[in-house]
Design a protein around this motif. Structure first.
Motif, mmCIF file in Angstrom:
data_model
loop_
_atom_site.group_PDB
_atom_site.id
_atom_site.type_symbol
_atom_site.label_atom_id
_atom_site.label_comp_id
_atom_site.label_asym_id
_atom_site.label_seq_id
_atom_site.Cartn_x
_atom_site.Cartn_y
_atom_site.Cartn_z
ATOM 1 N N THR A 1 28.805 -2.144 26.345
ATOM 2 C CA THR A 1 28.869 -0.953 27.178
ATOM 3 C C THR A 1 29.791 -1.190 28.358
ATOM 4 O OG1 THR A 1 26.923 -1.695 28.346
ATOM 5 C CG2 THR A 1 26.583 -0.071 26.577
ATOM 6 N N ARG A 2 30.398 -0.139 28.822
ATOM 7 C CA ARG A 2 31.284 -0.206 29.992
ATOM 8 C C ARG A 2 30.663 0.642 31.108
ATOM 9 N NH1 ARG A 2 35.884 -3.495 28.976
ATOM 10 N NH2 ARG A 2 36.129 -3.493 26.756
ATOM 11 N N ARG A 3 29.961 -0.038 31.991
ATOM 12 C CA ARG A 3 29.353 0.656 33.128
ATOM 13 C C ARG A 3 29.708 -0.078 34.410
ATOM 14 N NH1 ARG A 3 23.450 0.995 30.576
ATOM 15 N NH2 ARG A 3 24.087 -1.090 30.062
ATOM 16 N N ALA A 4 29.809 0.660 35.481
ATOM 17 C CA ALA A 4 30.191 0.075 36.765
ATOM 18 C C ALA A 4 29.096 -0.840 37.320
ATOM 19 C CB ALA A 4 30.512 1.179 37.762
ATOM 20 N N ASN A 5 27.831 -0.528 37.054
ATOM 21 C CA ASN A 5 26.732 -1.286 37.649
ATOM 22 C C ASN A 5 26.164 -2.341 36.690
ATOM 23 O OD1 ASN A 5 25.568 0.432 35.831
ATOM 24 N ND2 ASN A 5 23.906 1.078 37.174
ATOM 25 N N ILE A 6 26.958 -2.809 35.737
ATOM 26 C CA ILE A 6 26.484 -3.795 34.763
ATOM 27 C C ILE A 6 26.340 -5.166 35.435
ATOM 28 C CG2 ILE A 6 28.706 -4.549 33.873
ATOM 29 C CD1 ILE A 6 26.199 -3.645 31.401
ATOM 30 N N ASN A 7 25.302 -5.885 35.077
ATOM 31 C CA ASN A 7 25.127 -7.250 35.569
ATOM 32 C C ASN A 7 24.519 -8.093 34.462
ATOM 33 O OD1 ASN A 7 22.236 -7.184 35.657
ATOM 34 N ND2 ASN A 7 22.361 -6.005 37.540
ATOM 35 N N LEU A 8 24.392 -9.381 34.667
ATOM 36 C CA LEU A 8 23.903 -10.274 33.629
ATOM 37 C C LEU A 8 22.466 -9.965 33.219
ATOM 38 C CD1 LEU A 8 25.430 -13.694 34.704
ATOM 39 C CD2 LEU A 8 26.135 -12.208 32.831
ATOM 40 N N GLY A 9 21.656 -9.498 34.138
ATOM 41 C CA GLY A 9 20.274 -9.139 33.804
ATOM 42 C C GLY A 9 20.218 -7.996 32.812
ATOM 43 N N ILE A 10 21.036 -6.984 33.023
ATOM 44 C CA ILE A 10 21.092 -5.845 32.108
ATOM 45 C C ILE A 10 21.607 -6.295 30.747
ATOM 46 C CG2 ILE A 10 22.260 -3.655 31.642
ATOM 47 C CD1 ILE A 10 22.159 -3.142 34.678
ATOM 48 N N LEU A 11 22.647 -7.127 30.732
ATOM 49 C CA LEU A 11 23.178 -7.621 29.464
ATOM 50 C C LEU A 11 22.128 -8.417 28.693
ATOM 51 C CD1 LEU A 11 26.745 -8.758 30.542
ATOM 52 C CD2 LEU A 11 26.146 -6.787 29.127
ATOM 53 N N LEU A 12 21.356 -9.242 29.383
ATOM 54 C CA LEU A 12 20.317 -10.034 28.737
ATOM 55 C C LEU A 12 19.234 -9.138 28.137
ATOM 56 C CD1 LEU A 12 19.225 -12.846 28.087
ATOM 57 C CD2 LEU A 12 18.032 -12.779 30.287
ATOM 58 N N ILE A 13 18.792 -8.146 28.885
ATOM 59 C CA ILE A 13 17.771 -7.215 28.394
ATOM 60 C C ILE A 13 18.292 -6.469 27.173
ATOM 61 C CG2 ILE A 13 16.466 -5.116 28.941
ATOM 62 C CD1 ILE A 13 15.384 -7.663 30.273
ATOM 63 N N GLU A 14 19.545 -6.009 27.208
ATOM 64 C CA GLU A 14 20.121 -5.293 26.073
ATOM 65 C C GLU A 14 20.278 -6.205 24.856
ATOM 66 O OE1 GLU A 14 23.646 -3.343 27.504
ATOM 67 O OE2 GLU A 14 22.475 -1.771 28.474
ATOM 68 N N PHE A 15 20.607 -7.484 25.077
ATOM 69 C CA PHE A 15 20.689 -8.451 23.993
ATOM 70 C C PHE A 15 19.329 -8.595 23.307
ATOM 71 C CE2 PHE A 15 20.053 -12.774 22.488
ATOM 72 C CZ PHE A 15 21.141 -12.939 21.633
ATOM 73 N N PHE A 16 18.275 -8.798 24.098
ATOM 74 C CA PHE A 16 16.938 -8.950 23.525
ATOM 75 C C PHE A 16 16.476 -7.673 22.844
ATOM 76 C CE2 PHE A 16 16.171 -12.472 26.752
ATOM 77 C CZ PHE A 16 16.328 -13.461 25.813
ATOM 78 N N GLU A 17 16.832 -6.534 23.386
ATOM 79 C CA GLU A 17 16.470 -5.261 22.769
ATOM 80 C C GLU A 17 17.139 -5.115 21.402
ATOM 81 O OE1 GLU A 17 17.775 -1.184 24.295
ATOM 82 O OE2 GLU A 17 15.779 -1.480 25.163
ATOM 83 N N LEU A 18 18.428 -5.437 21.335
ATOM 84 C CA LEU A 18 19.153 -5.322 20.069
ATOM 85 C C LEU A 18 18.623 -6.310 19.039
ATOM 86 C CD1 LEU A 18 21.423 -4.345 18.209
ATOM 87 C CD2 LEU A 18 22.918 -6.000 19.327
ATOM 88 N N TYR A 19 18.600 -7.609 19.369
ATOM 89 C CA TYR A 19 18.256 -8.618 18.378
ATOM 90 C C TYR A 19 16.754 -8.880 18.264
ATOM 91 C CZ TYR A 19 23.185 -9.351 17.907
ATOM 92 O OH TYR A 19 24.523 -9.157 17.672
ATOM 93 N N GLY A 20 15.960 -8.378 19.176
ATOM 94 C CA GLY A 20 14.519 -8.555 19.093
ATOM 95 C C GLY A 20 13.786 -7.351 18.561
ATOM 96 N N ARG A 21 14.397 -6.167 18.671
ATOM 97 C CA ARG A 21 13.691 -4.960 18.279
ATOM 98 C C ARG A 21 14.469 -4.109 17.287
ATOM 99 N NH1 ARG A 21 11.843 -0.548 22.534
ATOM 100 N NH2 ARG A 21 13.522 -1.562 23.621
ATOM 101 N N ASP A 22 15.777 -3.931 17.497
ATOM 102 C CA ASP A 22 16.527 -2.937 16.738
ATOM 103 C C ASP A 22 17.296 -3.486 15.532
ATOM 104 O OD1 ASP A 22 15.668 -1.108 18.634
ATOM 105 O OD2 ASP A 22 17.472 -1.332 19.848
ATOM 106 N N PHE A 23 17.654 -4.740 15.521
ATOM 107 C CA PHE A 23 18.518 -5.289 14.472
ATOM 108 C C PHE A 23 17.777 -5.353 13.141
ATOM 109 C CE2 PHE A 23 20.849 -8.681 12.249
ATOM 110 C CZ PHE A 23 22.141 -8.230 12.407
ATOM 111 N N ASN A 24 18.430 -4.934 12.050
ATOM 112 C CA ASN A 24 17.837 -4.943 10.717
ATOM 113 C C ASN A 24 18.148 -6.274 10.028
ATOM 114 O OD1 ASN A 24 16.948 -4.538 8.138
ATOM 115 N ND2 ASN A 24 17.906 -2.536 7.901
ATOM 116 N N TYR A 25 17.257 -7.249 10.194
ATOM 117 C CA TYR A 25 17.464 -8.582 9.631
ATOM 118 C C TYR A 25 17.355 -8.591 8.106
ATOM 119 C CZ TYR A 25 17.246 -10.534 14.303
ATOM 120 O OH TYR A 25 17.513 -10.844 15.606
ATOM 121 N N ILE A 26 16.695 -7.612 7.533
ATOM 122 C CA ILE A 26 16.498 -7.564 6.086
ATOM 123 C C ILE A 26 17.814 -7.254 5.362
ATOM 124 C CG2 ILE A 26 15.258 -6.405 4.209
ATOM 125 C CD1 ILE A 26 13.471 -8.084 6.066
#
Length: 70
Positions: A1-26
């Motif tokens: 994402t390209r946002r002005a207020n992006i920081n490492l905390g937001i990136l980490l949360i989005e990483f965990f959201e994608l690979y911990g909840r949304d990614f289709n490992y099957i």
């Protein structure tokens, strides 16, 4: 994402959201070569030798195409 207020905390949360909840490992594997991409595990099976199958977390080996690792 390209946002002005992006920081490492937001990136980490989005990483965990994608690979911990949304990614289709099957059905999905990860390619790291040529900029990286997602690909179907069916496509990876075609490149792998007979008798092999991708594991739950499937990442293509960039050194030996057709090989996968975790």
């Amino acid at each position: 994402t390209r946002r002005a207020n992006i920081n490492l905390g937001i990136l980490l949360i989005e990483f965990f959201e994608l690979y911990g909840r949304d990614f289709n490992y099957i059905k999905t594997g990860i390619r790291v070569k040529t900029g990286g991409a997602y690909l179907s595990k069916e496509e990876m099976l075609k490149a792998m030798g007979t008798g092999n199958r991708p594991s739950m977390l499937c990442i293509e080996d960039p050194i030996q195409p057709g090989q996968t690792g975790v």
